[in-house]
Design a protein around this motif. Sequence first.
Motif, PDB file in Angstrom:
ATOM      1  N   LYS A  25      78.231  74.940   8.221  1.00  0.00           N
ATOM      2  CA  LYS A  25      76.898  75.560   8.230  1.00  0.00           C
ATOM      3  C   LYS A  25      76.957  76.951   8.846  1.00  0.00           C
ATOM      4  CE  LYS A  25      73.845  71.472   8.392  1.00  0.00           C
ATOM      5  NZ  LYS A  25      74.756  70.316   8.571  1.00  0.00           N
ATOM      6  N   PHE A  60      67.206  74.255   5.856  1.00  0.00           N
ATOM      7  CA  PHE A  60      68.271  73.350   5.457  1.00  0.00           C
ATOM      8  C   PHE A  60      67.761  72.464   4.322  1.00  0.00           C
ATOM      9  CE2 PHE A  60      69.477  74.316   9.874  1.00  0.00           C
ATOM     10  CZ  PHE A  60      70.770  74.756   9.658  1.00  0.00           C
ATOM     11  N   GLN A  64      72.043  73.350  14.645  1.00  0.00           N
ATOM     12  CA  GLN A  64      70.868  73.742  13.864  1.00  0.00           C
ATOM     13  C   GLN A  64      69.928  74.630  14.668  1.00  0.00           C
ATOM     14  OE1 GLN A  64      72.179  70.725  14.043  1.00  0.00           O
ATOM     15  NE2 GLN A  64      72.658  70.146  11.937  1.00  0.00           N
ATOM     16  N   SER A 103      72.048  72.505  19.974  1.00  0.00           N
ATOM     17  CA  SER A 103      72.583  71.930  18.738  1.00  0.00           C
ATOM     18  C   SER A 103      72.904  73.044  17.743  1.00  0.00           C
ATOM     19  CB  SER A 103      71.570  70.967  18.114  1.00  0.00           C
ATOM     20  OG  SER A 103      70.500  71.684  17.525  1.00  0.00           O
ATOM     21  N   HIS A 157      68.947  78.506  13.683  1.00  0.00           N
ATOM     22  CA  HIS A 157      67.553  78.933  13.549  1.00  0.00           C
ATOM     23  C   HIS A 157      67.278  80.124  14.468  1.00  0.00           C
ATOM     24  CE1 HIS A 157      65.587  76.119  10.815  1.00  0.00           C
ATOM     25  NE2 HIS A 157      66.247  75.127  11.356  1.00  0.00           N
ATOM     26  N   THR A 163      75.722  80.200   6.802  1.00  0.00           N
ATOM     27  CA  THR A 163      74.663  81.037   7.365  1.00  0.00           C
ATOM     28  C   THR A 163      75.178  82.444   7.638  1.00  0.00           C
ATOM     29  OG1 THR A 163      73.672  79.073   8.394  1.00  0.00           O
ATOM     30  CG2 THR A 163      72.947  81.226   9.199  1.00  0.00           C
ATOM     31  N   GLU A 207      72.173  71.150   3.737  1.00  0.00           N
ATOM     32  CA  GLU A 207      71.969  70.373   4.950  1.00  0.00           C
ATOM     33  C   GLU A 207      73.060  69.328   5.182  1.00  0.00           C
ATOM     34  OE1 GLU A 207      68.181  68.545   4.484  1.00  0.00           O
ATOM     35  OE2 GLU A 207      68.890  66.984   3.102  1.00  0.00           O
ATOM     36  N   ASP A 250      78.795  70.747  10.436  1.00  0.00           N
ATOM     37  CA  ASP A 250      78.194  71.792  11.273  1.00  0.00           C
ATOM     38  C   ASP A 250      78.989  73.103  11.299  1.00  0.00           C
ATOM     39  OD1 ASP A 250      75.951  70.306  11.874  1.00  0.00           O
ATOM     40  OD2 ASP A 250      76.826  69.435  13.687  1.00  0.00           O
TER      41      ASP A 250
END
Length: 205
Positions: free
Chosen positions: A100, A67, A45, A43, A49, A104, A93, A97
């Motif tokens: 994100k 998030f 996320q 995924s 990570h 990041t 959050e 996606d």
Amino acid sequence: MPDHSAGPGHPRPAPSGRHGKSAKRFLDRLVRDTVRTLTPPTSPQVFLHALCATLGPQVDRPVRLKFVAFPPGLGLSGLTLARDEEYIVVVEERAPDPHKFVITGHEIGHIHYGTLDVHHPAGLPAAARRLLARPEEEIPWERVVTLAARSSADAAAAAEWAAEECGLRLAAKFSKVVGPGAAGRMTQDTLIDRLSSSLGNIGGP
């Protein structure tokens, strides 16, 4: 980082010289090293990570990703909280996606280049540091984000463009690491091979 409501395709001036070349090498290597730690499909996320965890040993302290729902009206969607013992990259959050990945990538670009001080030359505000000193489950993240909100108008333009290139380059890899092309029964070695063959065509020279 500023709120990129226009998304990953929004045009921006390209960083020049050292920053441009370093961004490509940095992201290529970091993504390859991260992919080797994961079993696809992954995924977004989980990948992000893992990306921050992979970065930690390459910089001066661990990098942790969080998030959080950002309070409205701040005009930003990501920030990095530099503590003595770790960096905390905080990302909106509710962002899509692929966005994100931009957020990041921008924040870890600042960590990579050592340019977090363009936003907080004297370090994080004392009130934010006090809140972060609480146990994890007691930290009011919305207040921390508000206190640590950075003004892009005060930031050095070259540092912002260099960090932004990292965000855009990371977003360009989205479909290769977590999108449809990375799903199904693909093996780890196959994913690494596909990344290796495509990296030269992502985000320019």
